[in-house]
Design a protein around this motif. Structure first.
Motif, PDB file in Angstrom:
ATOM      1  N   SER A  71     -41.819 -83.402 -96.653  1.00 22.31           N
ATOM      2  CA  SER A  71     -42.147 -83.280 -98.045  1.00 22.31           C
ATOM      3  C   SER A  71     -43.559 -83.109 -98.407  1.00 22.31           C
ATOM      4  CB  SER A  71     -41.817 -84.589 -98.859  1.00 22.31           C
ATOM      5  OG  SER A  71     -42.179 -84.814-100.133  1.00 22.31           O
ATOM      6  N   PRO A  72     -43.728 -82.075 -99.364  1.00 22.15           N
ATOM      7  CA  PRO A  72     -45.305 -81.907 -99.671  1.00 22.15           C
ATOM      8  C   PRO A  72     -45.919 -82.985-100.366  1.00 22.15           C
ATOM      9  CG  PRO A  72     -44.173 -80.429-100.962  1.00 22.15           C
ATOM     10  CD  PRO A  72     -43.186 -81.413 -99.880  1.00 22.15           C
ATOM     11  N   PHE A  73     -45.184 -83.769-100.800  1.00 23.20           N
ATOM     12  CA  PHE A  73     -45.886 -84.753-101.916  1.00 23.20           C
ATOM     13  C   PHE A  73     -46.220 -86.068-100.996  1.00 23.20           C
ATOM     14  CE2 PHE A  73     -42.812 -82.426-104.620  1.00 23.20           C
ATOM     15  CZ  PHE A  73     -43.517 -82.157-105.448  1.00 23.20           C
ATOM     16  N   LYS A  74     -47.503 -86.410-101.217  1.00 19.58           N
ATOM     17  CA  LYS A  74     -48.182 -87.651-100.591  1.00 19.58           C
ATOM     18  C   LYS A  74     -47.295 -88.814-100.801  1.00 19.58           C
ATOM     19  CE  LYS A  74     -52.803 -85.602-100.404  1.00 19.58           C
ATOM     20  NZ  LYS A  74     -54.100 -86.028-100.801  1.00 19.58           N
ATOM     21  N   ASN A  75     -47.105 -89.120-101.959  1.00 18.51           N
ATOM     22  CA  ASN A  75     -46.401 -90.614-102.266  1.00 18.51           C
ATOM     23  C   ASN A  75     -44.966 -90.389-101.905  1.00 18.51           C
ATOM     24  OD1 ASN A  75     -45.711 -89.364-104.360  1.00 18.51           O
ATOM     25  ND2 ASN A  75     -46.900 -90.507-105.720  1.00 18.51           N
ATOM     26  N   ASP A  76     -44.473 -89.145-101.804  1.00 17.95           N
ATOM     27  CA  ASP A  76     -42.914 -89.179-101.870  1.00 17.95           C
ATOM     28  C   ASP A  76     -42.121 -89.477-103.097  1.00 17.95           C
ATOM     29  OD1 ASP A  76     -40.419 -89.184 -99.151  1.00 17.95           O
ATOM     30  OD2 ASP A  76     -41.247 -87.805-100.207  1.00 17.95           O
ATOM     31  N   ASN A  77     -42.677 -89.617-104.180  1.00 16.96           N
ATOM     32  CA  ASN A  77     -41.951 -89.923-105.369  1.00 16.96           C
ATOM     33  C   ASN A  77     -40.999 -88.878-106.095  1.00 16.96           C
ATOM     34  OD1 ASN A  77     -42.579 -92.844-105.121  1.00 16.96           O
ATOM     35  ND2 ASN A  77     -44.382 -92.359-106.696  1.00 16.96           N
ATOM     36  N   GLN A  78     -41.674 -87.672-105.618  1.00 13.26           N
ATOM     37  CA  GLN A  78     -40.773 -86.461-106.262  1.00 13.26           C
ATOM     38  C   GLN A  78     -39.807 -85.846-105.467  1.00 13.26           C
ATOM     39  OE1 GLN A  78     -41.465 -85.666-109.355  1.00 13.26           O
ATOM     40  NE2 GLN A  78     -42.772 -87.305-109.751  1.00 13.26           N
ATOM     41  N   SER A  79     -39.958 -86.062-104.136  1.00 11.80           N
ATOM     42  CA  SER A  79     -39.178 -85.299-102.970  1.00 11.80           C
ATOM     43  C   SER A  79     -39.080 -86.097-101.825  1.00 11.80           C
ATOM     44  CB  SER A  79     -39.544 -84.173-102.937  1.00 11.80           C
ATOM     45  OG  SER A  79     -38.615 -83.241-101.868  1.00 11.80           O
ATOM     46  N   SER A  80     -38.304 -85.757-100.737  1.00 17.01           N
ATOM     47  CA  SER A  80     -38.226 -86.233 -99.776  1.00 17.01           C
ATOM     48  C   SER A  80     -38.258 -85.318 -98.470  1.00 17.01           C
ATOM     49  CB  SER A  80     -37.405 -87.476 -99.318  1.00 17.01           C
ATOM     50  OG  SER A  80     -36.080 -86.997 -99.367  1.00 17.01           O
ATOM     51  N   ASN A  81     -38.335 -85.702 -97.250  1.00 14.74           N
ATOM     52  CA  ASN A  81     -37.978 -84.665 -96.219  1.00 14.74           C
ATOM     53  C   ASN A  81     -36.385 -84.274 -96.358  1.00 14.74           C
ATOM     54  OD1 ASN A  81     -40.420 -85.399 -95.263  1.00 14.74           O
ATOM     55  ND2 ASN A  81     -39.691 -86.731 -93.629  1.00 14.74           N
ATOM     56  N   GLN A  82     -36.385 -83.040 -95.761  1.00 15.78           N
ATOM     57  CA  GLN A  82     -35.168 -82.233 -95.772  1.00 15.78           C
ATOM     58  C   GLN A  82     -34.641 -82.159 -94.422  1.00 15.78           C
ATOM     59  OE1 GLN A  82     -35.933 -78.703 -97.882  1.00 15.78           O
ATOM     60  NE2 GLN A  82     -36.408 -79.712-100.010  1.00 15.78           N
TER      61      GLN A  82
END
Length: 163
Positions: free
Chosen positions: A94-105
């Protein structure tokens, strides 16, 4: 964007998109099959709006929330006469640092193929999964984030006839 439904406004801006670097390796084992591996580095720190004054808040968001990522992919194929059996795995961070918007795929694949010279038939199954949370109201702790789960499957087939 329209303003009071009487005129349409167009915005002229530019966006510098992220770069990526991929390294690949494969090992062919005679006529028995092959193994392959790909590593990709995604440079999301290059994502920004060059017009710094007009897009300061957007650039601040990108700097504070987006991170560089890597993707890994590995696969193998076994050959036995006209039969081909394939399998693979892919991981995208995931490109989001806090991973609130997405997660690893994660993606898994299996396939079978037949190669009879002029004719090739392939059938593949792919399974994709992603888990994460989405916080609709980050400023209000009374509202719990939604837990998102995506599970997607697809089957593809192809027939090749060499003329």
């Amino acid at each position: 964007y329209s303003n009071n439904y009487d005129k349409v406004l167009f915005y002229d801006y530019s966006l510098d998109t992220p770069g990526k670097l991929t390294a690949s390796a494969a090992l062919v084992v005679g006529k028995l099959g092959l193994f392959s591996f790909d590593y990709t580095s995604n440079f999301y720190n290059q994502l920004y709006f060059p017009d710094v004054l007009a897009f300061q808040s957007e650039n601040n968001y990108l700097t504070s929330e987006i991170q560089n990522t890597m993707d890994l992919a590995a696969g193998a194929e076994i050959r036995a006469g006209i039969l081909r059996i394939r399998g693979g795995f892919k991981l995208k961070e995931s490109p989001f640092k806090n991973d609130n918007q997405s997660s690893n795929q994660e993606e898994y694949s299996l396939g079978i193929g037949f190669d009879k010279g002029r004719y090739k038939l392939d059938i593949a199954y792919q399974y994709y999964t992603s888990n994460g949370t989405y916080d609709f109201y980050p400023d209000y702790r009374e509202v719990q984030p939604a837990i998102l789960t995506q599970d997607l499957s697809k089957i593809t087939t192809s027939l090749l006839i060499r003329l």
